[in-house]
Design a protein around this motif. Structure first.
Motif, PDB file in Angstrom:
ATOM      1  N   GLU A  55      18.251  32.893  38.145  1.00 55.87           N
ATOM      2  CA  GLU A  55      19.515  33.312  37.518  1.00 55.87           C
ATOM      3  C   GLU A  55      20.726  32.886  38.347  1.00 55.87           C
ATOM      4  OE1 GLU A  55      21.852  35.782  34.783  1.00 55.87           O
ATOM      5  OE2 GLU A  55      19.683  35.732  34.771  1.00 55.87           O
ATOM      6  N   ARG A  56      20.637  33.013  39.674  1.00 59.30           N
ATOM      7  CA  ARG A  56      21.787  32.682  40.524  1.00 59.30           C
ATOM      8  C   ARG A  56      22.065  31.175  40.594  1.00 59.30           C
ATOM      9  NH1 ARG A  56      17.627  32.960  44.196  1.00 59.30           N
ATOM     10  NH2 ARG A  56      17.703  31.367  45.812  1.00 59.30           N
ATOM     11  N   ASN A  75      28.715  31.453  37.812  1.00 53.92           N
ATOM     12  CA  ASN A  75      27.895  31.944  36.705  1.00 53.92           C
ATOM     13  C   ASN A  75      27.816  33.463  36.632  1.00 53.92           C
ATOM     14  OD1 ASN A  75      26.214  32.495  38.811  1.00 53.92           O
ATOM     15  ND2 ASN A  75      24.502  31.249  38.096  1.00 53.92           N
ATOM     16  N   THR A  76      28.611  34.151  37.428  1.00 55.92           N
ATOM     17  CA  THR A  76      28.642  35.615  37.382  1.00 55.92           C
ATOM     18  C   THR A  76      29.817  36.135  36.554  1.00 55.92           C
ATOM     19  OG1 THR A  76      29.901  35.624  39.447  1.00 55.92           O
ATOM     20  CG2 THR A  76      27.501  35.856  39.608  1.00 55.92           C
ATOM     21  N   LYS A  77      30.600  35.238  35.986  1.00 57.81           N
ATOM     22  CA  LYS A  77      31.765  35.632  35.197  1.00 57.81           C
ATOM     23  C   LYS A  77      31.328  36.338  33.910  1.00 57.81           C
ATOM     24  CE  LYS A  77      36.072  33.837  33.489  1.00 57.81           C
ATOM     25  NZ  LYS A  77      36.913  32.677  33.272  1.00 57.81           N
TER      26      LYS A  77
END
Length: 131
Positions: A55-56, A75-77
């Motif tokens: 995922e990260r 990608n954490t937005k």
């Protein structure tokens, strides 16, 4: 068996350590870490690479209601209201998106050594003295 020296990669099956050395084919090489005999490999063993990204490490894309795409820096937005969240978890998925959307991932085509990217040939030459 050959008595000639050769470059080999010695690999320890116990502690999974590798060591590049020059030795003879019949010579026994022992692991520096655990002391057991190492295996000699003429060709370097292929590193295991993950085909599915975590995922990260995945690539995040937002599809807007009008069908265009938005590419956030991280990608954490959180997903904006009305947008579709798309996570690409493999190189194949990224390449497929590039073909379908007519875009190119700049980080995938950037050469850290030369500083050239996918569009380097399209740029005008730098003025004299600029480095």
């Amino acid at each position: 068996m050959s008595n000639y020296l050769r470059n080999v990669v010695c690999w320890c099956p116990v502690c999974d350590k590798e060591k590049d050395i020059i030795c003879r084919q019949q010579e026994k090489v022992f692991c520096e870490w655990c002391g057991l005999e190492m295996e000699q490999h003429w060709w370097k063993r292929q590193a295991k690479s993950l085909t599915q990204w975590a995922e990260r490490d995945s690539v995040l894309i937002f599809r807007k209601p009008d069908g265009t795409y938005s590419y956030p820096a991280v990608n954490t937005k959180p997903t904006p209201e009305g947008h579709e969240r798309i996570l690409l978890r493999s190189l194949r998925e990224v390449e497929r998106h590039e073909r379908e959307a007519g875009v190119r991932s700049e980080i995938a085509y950037f050469d850290r050594g030369s500083g050239n990217g996918h569009d380097t040939n399209d740029l005008p030459p730098l003025p004299f003295g600029v480095r």
